[in-house]
Design a protein around this motif. Structure first.
Motif, PDB file in Angstrom:
ATOM      1  N   GLY A  32      -8.454  -8.433  -9.327  1.00  0.00           N
ATOM      2  CA  GLY A  32      -8.264  -9.305 -10.466  1.00  0.00           C
ATOM      3  C   GLY A  32      -6.976 -10.079 -10.325  1.00  0.00           C
ATOM      4  O   GLY A  32      -6.037  -9.667  -9.624  1.00  0.00           O
ATOM      5  N   LEU A  33      -6.904 -11.219 -11.023  1.00  0.00           N
ATOM      6  CA  LEU A  33      -5.738 -12.092 -10.889  1.00  0.00           C
ATOM      7  C   LEU A  33      -4.464 -11.397 -11.322  1.00  0.00           C
ATOM      8  O   LEU A  33      -3.411 -11.533 -10.700  1.00  0.00           O
ATOM      9  CB  LEU A  33      -5.961 -13.370 -11.698  1.00  0.00           C
ATOM     10  CG  LEU A  33      -4.828 -14.395 -11.648  1.00  0.00           C
ATOM     11  CD1 LEU A  33      -4.561 -14.827 -10.206  1.00  0.00           C
ATOM     12  CD2 LEU A  33      -5.165 -15.618 -12.513  1.00  0.00           C
ATOM     13  N   THR A  34      -4.546 -10.607 -12.402  1.00  0.00           N
ATOM     14  CA  THR A  34      -3.350  -9.930 -12.912  1.00  0.00           C
ATOM     15  C   THR A  34      -2.818  -8.929 -11.886  1.00  0.00           C
ATOM     16  O   THR A  34      -1.607  -8.888 -11.591  1.00  0.00           O
ATOM     17  CB  THR A  34      -3.663  -9.208 -14.234  1.00  0.00           C
ATOM     18  OG1 THR A  34      -4.130 -10.168 -15.191  1.00  0.00           O
ATOM     19  CG2 THR A  34      -2.425  -8.504 -14.768  1.00  0.00           C
ATOM     20  N   ALA A  35      -3.714  -8.130 -11.322  1.00  0.00           N
ATOM     21  CA  ALA A  35      -3.288  -7.145 -10.320  1.00  0.00           C
ATOM     22  C   ALA A  35      -2.715  -7.834  -9.092  1.00  0.00           C
ATOM     23  O   ALA A  35      -1.712  -7.379  -8.520  1.00  0.00           O
ATOM     24  CB  ALA A  35      -4.464  -6.258  -9.930  1.00  0.00           C
ATOM     25  N   LEU A  36      -3.337  -8.940  -8.689  1.00  0.00           N
ATOM     26  CA  LEU A  36      -2.839  -9.667  -7.528  1.00  0.00           C
ATOM     27  C   LEU A  36      -1.470 -10.262  -7.807  1.00  0.00           C
ATOM     28  O   LEU A  36      -0.567 -10.199  -6.964  1.00  0.00           O
ATOM     29  CB  LEU A  36      -3.820 -10.777  -7.144  1.00  0.00           C
ATOM     30  CG  LEU A  36      -3.418 -11.664  -5.961  1.00  0.00           C
ATOM     31  CD1 LEU A  36      -3.228 -10.829  -4.700  1.00  0.00           C
ATOM     32  CD2 LEU A  36      -4.468 -12.746  -5.716  1.00  0.00           C
ATOM     33  N   ALA A  37      -1.280 -10.823  -9.003  1.00  0.00           N
ATOM     34  CA  ALA A  37       0.010 -11.419  -9.362  1.00  0.00           C
ATOM     35  C   ALA A  37       1.112 -10.367  -9.366  1.00  0.00           C
ATOM     36  O   ALA A  37       2.231 -10.613  -8.907  1.00  0.00           O
ATOM     37  CB  ALA A  37      -0.093 -12.103 -10.720  1.00  0.00           C
ATOM     38  N   VAL A  38       0.813  -9.188  -9.884  1.00  0.00           N
ATOM     39  CA  VAL A  38       1.802  -8.100  -9.901  1.00  0.00           C
ATOM     40  C   VAL A  38       2.214  -7.735  -8.477  1.00  0.00           C
ATOM     41  O   VAL A  38       3.404  -7.582  -8.164  1.00  0.00           O
ATOM     42  CB  VAL A  38       1.234  -6.872 -10.640  1.00  0.00           C
ATOM     43  CG1 VAL A  38       2.158  -5.660 -10.444  1.00  0.00           C
ATOM     44  CG2 VAL A  38       1.070  -7.168 -12.123  1.00  0.00           C
ATOM     45  N   ALA A  39       1.233  -7.608  -7.572  1.00  0.00           N
ATOM     46  CA  ALA A  39       1.534  -7.224  -6.192  1.00  0.00           C
ATOM     47  C   ALA A  39       2.294  -8.322  -5.464  1.00  0.00           C
ATOM     48  O   ALA A  39       3.215  -8.045  -4.686  1.00  0.00           O
ATOM     49  CB  ALA A  39       0.233  -6.904  -5.459  1.00  0.00           C
ATOM     50  N   VAL A  40       1.936  -9.582  -5.704  1.00  0.00           N
ATOM     51  CA  VAL A  40       2.606 -10.698  -5.031  1.00  0.00           C
ATOM     52  C   VAL A  40       4.064 -10.798  -5.491  1.00  0.00           C
ATOM     53  O   VAL A  40       4.977 -10.991  -4.674  1.00  0.00           O
ATOM     54  CB  VAL A  40       1.850 -12.017  -5.279  1.00  0.00           C
ATOM     55  CG1 VAL A  40       2.681 -13.209  -4.814  1.00  0.00           C
ATOM     56  CG2 VAL A  40       0.516 -12.009  -4.553  1.00  0.00           C
ATOM     57  N   VAL A  41       4.292 -10.693  -6.786  1.00  0.00           N
ATOM     58  CA  VAL A  41       5.668 -10.784  -7.304  1.00  0.00           C
ATOM     59  C   VAL A  41       6.511  -9.642  -6.761  1.00  0.00           C
ATOM     60  O   VAL A  41       7.683  -9.827  -6.398  1.00  0.00           O
ATOM     61  CB  VAL A  41       5.648 -10.783  -8.844  1.00  0.00           C
ATOM     62  CG1 VAL A  41       7.063 -10.599  -9.396  1.00  0.00           C
ATOM     63  CG2 VAL A  41       5.052 -12.085  -9.374  1.00  0.00           C
ATOM     64  N   ALA A  42       5.936  -8.459  -6.667  1.00  0.00           N
ATOM     65  CA  ALA A  42       6.685  -7.326  -6.112  1.00  0.00           C
ATOM     66  C   ALA A  42       7.049  -7.591  -4.649  1.00  0.00           C
ATOM     67  O   ALA A  42       8.190  -7.317  -4.225  1.00  0.00           O
ATOM     68  CB  ALA A  42       5.849  -6.055  -6.228  1.00  0.00           C
ATOM     69  N   ALA A  43       6.106  -8.125  -3.868  1.00  0.00           N
ATOM     70  CA  ALA A  43       6.395  -8.440  -2.466  1.00  0.00           C
ATOM     71  C   ALA A  43       7.450  -9.532  -2.359  1.00  0.00           C
ATOM     72  O   ALA A  43       8.305  -9.495  -1.457  1.00  0.00           O
ATOM     73  CB  ALA A  43       5.106  -8.878  -1.766  1.00  0.00           C
ATOM     74  N   LEU A  44       7.431 -10.485  -3.284  1.00  0.00           N
ATOM     75  CA  LEU A  44       8.409 -11.569  -3.256  1.00  0.00           C
ATOM     76  C   LEU A  44       9.811 -11.043  -3.544  1.00  0.00           C
ATOM     77  O   LEU A  44      10.783 -11.415  -2.862  1.00  0.00           O
ATOM     78  CB  LEU A  44       8.010 -12.635  -4.275  1.00  0.00           C
ATOM     79  CG  LEU A  44       8.890 -13.877  -4.350  1.00  0.00           C
ATOM     80  CD1 LEU A  44       8.884 -14.623  -3.028  1.00  0.00           C
ATOM     81  CD2 LEU A  44       8.411 -14.815  -5.467  1.00  0.00           C
ATOM     82  N   ARG A  45       9.938 -10.194  -4.524  1.00  0.00           N
ATOM     83  CA  ARG A  45      11.257  -9.638  -4.855  1.00  0.00           C
ATOM     84  C   ARG A  45      11.795  -8.784  -3.717  1.00  0.00           C
ATOM     85  O   ARG A  45      12.990  -8.789  -3.429  1.00  0.00           O
ATOM     86  CB  ARG A  45      11.160  -8.825  -6.145  1.00  0.00           C
ATOM     87  CG  ARG A  45      10.939  -9.702  -7.383  1.00  0.00           C
ATOM     88  CD  ARG A  45      10.798  -8.867  -8.636  1.00  0.00           C
ATOM     89  NE  ARG A  45      10.625  -9.715  -9.815  1.00  0.00           N
ATOM     90  CZ  ARG A  45      10.340  -9.264 -11.029  1.00  0.00           C
ATOM     91  NH1 ARG A  45      10.193  -7.942 -11.218  1.00  0.00           N
ATOM     92  NH2 ARG A  45      10.203 -10.101 -12.039  1.00  0.00           N
ATOM     93  N   GLU A  46      10.891  -8.052  -3.066  1.00  0.00           N
ATOM     94  CA  GLU A  46      11.326  -7.250  -1.921  1.00  0.00           C
ATOM     95  C   GLU A  46      11.870  -8.140  -0.806  1.00  0.00           C
ATOM     96  O   GLU A  46      12.875  -7.808  -0.170  1.00  0.00           O
ATOM     97  CB  GLU A  46      10.158  -6.424  -1.391  1.00  0.00           C
ATOM     98  CG  GLU A  46       9.749  -5.274  -2.288  1.00  0.00           C
ATOM     99  CD  GLU A  46       8.538  -4.548  -1.746  1.00  0.00           C
ATOM    100  OE1 GLU A  46       8.148  -4.829  -0.592  1.00  0.00           O
ATOM    101  OE2 GLU A  46       7.962  -3.711  -2.477  1.00  0.00           O
ATOM    102  N   ALA A  47      11.190  -9.257  -0.570  1.00  0.00           N
ATOM    103  CA  ALA A  47      11.622 -10.149   0.513  1.00  0.00           C
ATOM    104  C   ALA A  47      13.031 -10.666   0.272  1.00  0.00           C
ATOM    105  O   ALA A  47      13.830 -10.776   1.207  1.00  0.00           O
ATOM    106  CB  ALA A  47      10.644 -11.314   0.646  1.00  0.00           C
TER     107      ALA A  47
END
Length: 615
Positions: free
Chosen positions: A224-239
């Protein structure tokens, strides 16, 4: 472009090590590149600032760069103000690709001066700007007035203003709900494109990486879009939070020898390519852009050589048409002679007229021949006119025949050169082809190329192929090569025999010159292609009069077929003969030889026959 804010952060961490170094020399090797040599005890590096639209970056470089004989105006201005100055500050604008280099020096009068060199690495809008202490532009690599760029003026004497920044959110402030809302505004857009447009400091490479990581982490095949957005934002902050300057792990991705991409840490979406790690970001950038530069230089040289050969072929074909017409006209010589002799024999009874019909006594039935006449002249005068035409046509026929043979040989030669250009995979053989074409007058000579000779294939007279020389067995020395000249393809047959394949005409010449009389020489039949030598001597344990085993011969023939214009065919005819039966005619162009005692086999082209191994 891969050179985004994180890559610049990794490069900046390296550049800070040069603090306190003095500017020893400044060069501008290309229009958009500036190289500053920085030195201090234990430190001597070249800092490259490139405003090239396709490769804008700041890095230390070890690549050899050829400098122009006369430095451009911007280079001379930088030398005036910065040579001898000390690098005293390195700052990067947060989430932007703008690097500020501060230099402390003195002017011609010894008065202390402070200059700031700004490297704006922003793709096609990249620039290098020199500011004085007051923030006024001393000069810029790319000047622009308000008429050209309404956003800001970049001219000497103007106060500097940074490039206008788009209103974008910090990657550390992005929330999953915000990203999901952006994605819903236009569901047809890719999520990585949305990130590039809305989040500061993100380039396409990093955006694709965090989306790829997010998809892998979000679990379902179609999350789902919400789950994907959560995972993408987490990966972005880690980077952005986990990669401090000391934590970067520069990597370049390769497809064979072709560089695909680079970054300051491994990218998830490129995991299918070969990756090579580098100690520093500058090392990775040198590897990537060095390979790109070699590839671009190779393609540019290959294109220019193809164009030169095509021009030569077009001229030769046009000349061939003209010479064939001259030859056809020359073939009328015997007719003119016949007209003259008949007019001389029957002249007493011929009246002045437009034409006359006379029996041709040279033929058994004496058929009548219609002869056009000049009515203003009598029969004898017309006869003399035809004899003059005969003499002229005969001479033209002989000359046209000689010129025709030379033109056909030239066309065969140029077709062979065109094939070697297409077969080239590295720059070395192309440089030798360039030198050869310059020596033959097809392109202007340069003072930076090699000067070894090369060769080609012609098919005139008897069977003709490539790889000429004074005689097999090296009876005359090799063609003059140069240090660093390219080498033929060297293989070992399944039975242990050495197989050599020429990659250009210089190599074709050298292969045959150095062949022993009992070696086997191979060439694709009646098409341009490489010359192949199958080493076959007494050292191999067989007498020279015995042909080599069939397997080795077939493998060598398959290589000859592949390195020819027929390489895309299912089957190719290949001629082979002993090297003692191959010779070079006097005056023939390099690489053009004749041969006899040949035999022909039919093989399938193969760049790596089963059983063959690189030598």
């Amino acid at each position: 472009m891969p050179y985004d804010t994180l890559v610049m952060s990794a490069a900046t961490a390296e550049i800070t090590r040069a603090l306190g170094a003095r500017v020893a020399k400044i060069y501008q090797p290309r229009a958009m590149d500036v190289v500053i040599h920085l030195r201090k005890p234990g430190f001597d590096r070249a800092l490259l600032l490139s405003a090239s639209p396709e490769a804008s970056r700041v890095q230390f470089t070890t690549l050899a760069i050829e400098n122009p004989k006369f430095p451009p105006m911007f280079c001379m201005l930088l030398r005036k103000h910065l040579e001898g100055a000390r690098l005293s500050g390195v700052e990067r604008v947060p989430f932007e690709r703008i690097l500020s280099l501060r230099f402390d020096g003195r002017d011609d009068m010894g008065v202390p001066q402070v200059y700031t060199l700004l490297a704006e690495m922003m793709g096609r809008r990249s620039n290098i700007v020199l500011l004085d202490r007051a923030g006024v532009i001393t000069d810029a690599l790319k000047r622009s007035s308000l008429d050209v760029n309404q956003a800001r003026e970049v001219l000497p004497g103007s106060r500097y203003s940074p490039p206008p920044a788009r209103a974008r959110i910090s990657p550390l402030d992005l929330e999953p709900d915000t990203l999901a809302a952006w994605a819903l505004e236009d569901p047809s857009r890719r999520l990585e494109d949305v990130l590039v447009d809305r989040v500061a400091g993100l380039g396409p490479a990093l955006s694709r990486h965090v989306v790829s990581v997010g998809r892998n982490r979000s679990g379902p095949v179609s999350p789902g879009l919400t789950a994907l957005a959560v995972a993408v934002v987490a990966a972005l902050r880690e980077a952005f939070s986990n990669h401090a300057p000391t934590a970067f792990s520069p990597v370049v991705y390769w497809d064979g020898e072709r560089p695909v991409d680079y970054y300051c840490f491994p990218l998830d979406h490129l995991s299918g390519f070969e990756s090579r790690r580098y100690e520093t970001m500058s090392d990775a950038l040198d590897a990537y852009y060095g390979a790109k530069l070699r590839a671009d230089r190779f393609q540019s040289l290959q294109h220019s050589l193809r164009s030169a050969v095509k021009r030569g072929l077009d001229r030769a074909v046009s000349r061939l048409d003209s010479q064939q017409q001259d030859l056809a006209e020359g073939m009328k010589a015997e007719q003119y002679r016949l007209f003259g002799e008949l007019l001389t024999a029957y002249g007493a009874r011929i009246e002045r007229s437009q034409e006359v019909r006379l029996p041709n006594y040279y033929e058994e039935a004496a058929p009548e021949v219609t002869i056009p006449l000049n009515p203003s002249m009598d029969a004898q005068a017309n006869a003399q006119a035809y004899f003059k035409k005969y003499a002229k046509a005969k001479a033209a026929r002989e000359q046209a025949g000689s010129r025709l043979r030379k033109t056909r040989a030239e066309i065969s030669y140029l077709e062979q050169v065109a094939e070697t250009i297409d077969l080239a995979t590295t720059e070395g053989p192309l440089c030798e082809i360039r030198d050869e074409l310059a020596a033959e007058g097809y392109i202007a000579a340069t003072d930076h190329g090699r000067h070894g000779t090369t060769g080609r294939v012609a098919k005139t007279g008897r069977r003709a192929g490539g790889g000429g020389g004074a005689g097999p067995g090296g009876r005359s020395g090799p063609v003059g090569g140069t240090t660093g000249a390219s080498e033929p393809v060297a293989m070992r047959s399944s039975e242990g025999f050495e197989i050599l394949v020429g990659r250009n005409n210089r190599q074709n010449d050298l292969l045959w010159r150095n062949a022993k009389p009992e070696d086997v020489w191979l060439h694709a039949k009646n098409v341009p292609g490489a010359h192949v030598i199958l080493r076959y001597s007494r050292d191999a344990g067989r007498p020279p009069e015995v042909w080599p085993a069939e397997r080795s011969l077939l493998e060598a023939a398959s290589l000859a077929a592949h390195h020819s214009k027929g390489r895309n065919n299912t089957k190719v005819q290949v001629d082979y003969t002993l090297a003692r039966h191959v010779w070079k005619p006097r005056g023939a162009k390099p690489g053009m030889v004749l041969y006899d005692h040949e035999r022909t086999i039919v093989v399938a082209p193969d760049p790596a026959p089963i059983g063959c191994t690189p030598r």
